[in-house]
Design an enzyme around this catalytic site. Structure first.
Site, PDB file in Angstrom:
ATOM      1  N   TYR A   1      -4.810   1.538  15.990  1.00  0.00           N
ATOM      2  CA  TYR A   1      -3.369   1.264  16.406  1.00  0.00           C
ATOM      3  C   TYR A   1      -3.678   0.691  18.102  1.00  0.00           C
ATOM      4  CZ  TYR A   1      -0.642   2.874  12.349  1.00  0.00           C
ATOM      5  OH  TYR A   1      -0.570   2.751  11.460  1.00  0.00           O
TER       6      TYR A   1
ATOM      7  N   ASN B   1      -7.911   1.411  10.156  1.00  0.00           N
ATOM      8  CA  ASN B   1      -6.601   1.120  10.124  1.00  0.00           C
ATOM      9  C   ASN B   1      -6.790   1.335  12.369  1.00  0.00           C
ATOM     10  OD1 ASN B   1      -5.879   2.283   7.835  1.00  0.00           O
ATOM     11  ND2 ASN B   1      -4.845   4.466   8.317  1.00  0.00           N
TER      12      ASN B   1
ATOM     13  N   GLU C   1      -7.828   8.374   6.633  1.00  0.00           N
ATOM     14  CA  GLU C   1      -7.924   9.117   7.641  1.00  0.00           C
ATOM     15  C   GLU C   1      -8.850  10.297   7.499  1.00  0.00           C
ATOM     16  OE1 GLU C   1      -4.922   8.166  10.263  1.00  0.00           O
ATOM     17  OE2 GLU C   1      -4.898   5.995  10.140  1.00  0.00           O
TER      18      GLU C   1
ATOM     19  N   GLU D   1      -4.032  -0.488   8.069  1.00  0.00           N
ATOM     20  CA  GLU D   1      -2.695   0.143   9.309  1.00  0.00           C
ATOM     21  C   GLU D   1      -2.985  -0.655  10.677  1.00  0.00           C
ATOM     22  OE1 GLU D   1      -1.717   3.939   9.564  1.00  0.00           O
ATOM     23  OE2 GLU D   1      -2.070   4.520   7.485  1.00  0.00           O
TER      24      GLU D   1
ATOM     25  N   ARG E   1       1.139  -1.083  -0.225  1.00  0.00           N
ATOM     26  CA  ARG E   1       0.013   0.381   0.243  1.00  0.00           C
ATOM     27  C   ARG E   1       1.483   1.422  -0.073  1.00  0.00           C
ATOM     28  NH1 ARG E   1      -3.170   2.132   4.605  1.00  0.00           N
ATOM     29  NH2 ARG E   1      -4.481   4.366   3.496  1.00  0.00           N
TER      30      ARG E   1
ATOM     31  N   HIS F   1      -3.075  10.892   1.154  1.00  0.00           N
ATOM     32  CA  HIS F   1      -2.452  10.575   2.387  1.00  0.00           C
ATOM     33  C   HIS F   1      -2.140  11.993   3.339  1.00  0.00           C
ATOM     34  CE1 HIS F   1      -0.983   7.424   5.671  1.00  0.00           C
ATOM     35  NE2 HIS F   1      -0.847   8.277   6.298  1.00  0.00           N
TER      36      HIS F   1
HETATM   37  C1  GAL Z   1      -1.586   6.644  10.702  1.00  0.00           C
HETATM   38  C2  GAL Z   1      -1.261   7.744   9.920  1.00  0.00           C
HETATM   39  C3  GAL Z   1       0.236   6.926   9.070  1.00  0.00           C
HETATM   40  C4  GAL Z   1       1.766   6.625  10.183  1.00  0.00           C
HETATM   41  C5  GAL Z   1       0.356   5.952  11.368  1.00  0.00           C
HETATM   42  C6  GAL Z   1       1.664   6.054  12.599  1.00  0.00           C
HETATM   43  O1  GAL Z   1      -2.307   7.492  11.690  1.00  0.00           O
HETATM   44  O2  GAL Z   1      -1.628   7.023   8.803  1.00  0.00           O
HETATM   45  O3  GAL Z   1       0.575   7.833   8.346  1.00  0.00           O
HETATM   46  O4  GAL Z   1       1.567   7.772  10.480  1.00  0.00           O
HETATM   47  O5  GAL Z   1      -1.138   6.810  12.173  1.00  0.00           O
HETATM   48  O6  GAL Z   1       1.475   6.852  13.332  1.00  0.00           O
END
Ligand code: GAL
Length: 467
Positions: free
Chosen positions: A307, A305, A163, A373, A73, A118
């Site tokens: 995290y 995405n 995002e 992500e 990607r 992006h």
């Molecule tokens: C996301 C973003 C990425 C990367 C990732 C880690 O929000 O799409 O570009 O930076 O966080 O913080």
């Protein structure tokens, strides 16, 4: 354990890796401008060179091959292709660069997933109001059509916008991302609205003009934490957790997947705060107009995405001021049992991903989901033997497997963030998400596989060979 055609990928974004900020005829983007302003980015760093992927693409390709990825990607730099943001002038060198990237990937049996936007708006368009201006939707649609036309014969997976939440909130409410605006409680909603309009226009353009011939799919990548009530027995905390989800994932997923409009919880919370502050009657959340193409149904898959996770308690919105934080009226709490990696916001909670996937299945009618992500950060001192990140990927991939096999979620792919260390926005190069280490002090910008890269490669190869 994983479907046979499962996409095993890694992700990057143009501004974070390409460098070549003034190469050939590239126009400036808002991140070029932002980074050159004092005090915006850690250590006054910038993406002028970054990983220099504009010149060192072959090195990236070697990394992709070493990992054995089936998918990669990447994002296109709008200002590299269209220096002033419009199709009046095309930078052929930019077209050639991305053509080569796409052709090389395909020659190595790697499928590209391409993000059109992006975070890096052409500065020329920012000067005309950027995402706050309604006319941005048509400009984006023209750019998208240009990309479908130019690259769509070979690209089957498209992400329009990455995002929108982060662009809107961090860029226009908090001011910590480009363009650095802090118009609290108003601008982010307008930006989010125009992003949805832009996305929908581009999806319809693909649907009508390109789908039959190119046979790909288009979506937008939505980020969300998993939110759960701090006190499981408190109905107020439960409502706060639902509000938190509505203000993050629901803000964009509701219009696209459920009703064509914003979640009621969100509308209601904003209106309540407006009347508290004496603005009753004027909604700060824009309305979709009949003249706009419908937003409902404009995604061929769900791109997520993920995290981290948060516990949520009621409160946080009682202050007498205009802000998204007050509208949301829910306070995020880090569970002390969750380890935090690298950056303070990144509590490591792989099981939160499984819960979020289940929520997506139940709420958005069991869509095909790509995890576009997910990753783990290191801050110095960097360890090539990054055992914690290895553990992180191991448990995350096992949570994804459970989501597929036990919960029946239709997960079609997983993209690790990121292929290699890169320019981590306001944190510059101090925060490293790579599966490859990049030595930014070395003119050659050499890439070295972390141990987590080796293990990810092993995981991919064992699932692909059916072991
Ligand atoms: C996301 C973003 C990425 C990367 C990732 C880690 O929000 O799409 O570009 O930076 O966080 O913080």
């Amino acid at each position: 354990m994983f479907p046979r055609n499962f996409a095993w990928g890694a992700a990057t974004a143009a501004y974070q890796i390409e460098g070549g900020w003034q190469a050939d005829e590239k126009g400036l983007s808002i991140w070029d401008t932002f980074c050159h302003e004092k005090g915006r980015v850690f250590g006054e760093q910038n993406g002028d060179v970054a990983c220099n992927s504009y010149e060192l693409w072959e090195k990236d390709l070697a990394c992709i091959q070493q990992l054995g990825l089936t998918h990669y990607r990447l994002s296109l730099s709008w200002a590299r292709l269209l220096p002033d943001g419009t199709t009046r002038h095309v930078n052929q060198k930019g077209v050639e660069y991305y053509n080569k990237v796409i052709d090389d990937l395909l020659a190595c049996n790697v499928s590209p997933m391409i993000t059109l936007y992006h975070f890096d708006l052409p500065q020329a368009l920012q000067d005309q109001g950027g995402w706050l201006s309604p006319s941005i939707a048509t400009l984006f649609d023209n750019y998208a059509k240009f990309c479908f036309q130019t690259f769509g014969d070979r690209v089957k997976l498209w992400i329009t916008i990455n995002e929108p939440y982060v662009c809107a909130k961090l860029g226009h409410e908090d001011g910590i991302h480009a363009p650095g605006l802090k118009e609290k409680g108003t601008a982010a909603y307008v930006v989010g609205h125009n992003m949805l309009r832009a996305h929908a226009m581009a999806w319809h353009s693909y649907n009508l003009g390109y789908r039959a011939k190119q046979r790909g799919g288009v979506s937008l990548a939505l980020n969300s934490d998993w939110f759960e009530p701090l006190d499981g027995g408190s109905s107020e905390d439960a409502a706060a957790a639902e509000r938190a989800l509505a203000f993050t994932l629901g803000w964009f997923a509701w219009p696209v997947f459920v009703t064509g409009d914003y979640p009621e919880r969100m509308q209601c919370a904003i209106d309540t705060q407006s009347s508290r502050l004496g603005y009753a009657g004027v909604s700060r959340l824009p309305k979709f107009s009949e003249d706009d193409p419908t937003v409902l149904g404009t995604a061929d898959f769900f791109a997520l995405n993920y995290y981290t996770s948060r516990k949520v308690k009621a409160g946080g919105g009682r202050e007498q001021m205009l802000s998204m934080k007050c509208d949301r009226d829910a306070e995020d709490v880090l569970d002390p049992s969750w380890p935090v990696c690298g950056v303070s916001w990144l509590a490591v909670v792989p099981r939160g991903l499984r819960k979020l996937l289940q929520y997506i299945k139940d709420t958005f009618s069991n869509p095909a989901v790509y995890i576009t992500e997910n990753g783990f950060a290191q801050t110095g001192p960097l360890q090539i033997e990054d055992v914690q990140r290895c553990d992180f990927y191991k448990s995350t991939i096992s949570e994804v497997a459970k989501a597929i096999n036990e919960d029946g979620v239709n997960v079609c792919g997983y993209f690790a963030w990121s292929l290699m260390d890169n320019f981590e926005w306001a944190d510059g190069f101090s925060v490293r998400f790579g599966l490859f280490h990049v030595d930014f002090s070395d003119a050659k910008l050499s890439r070295t596989m972390y141990r987590s890269g080796q293990e990810y490669a092993r995981t991919i190869s064992s699932y692909r060979s059916g072991k």
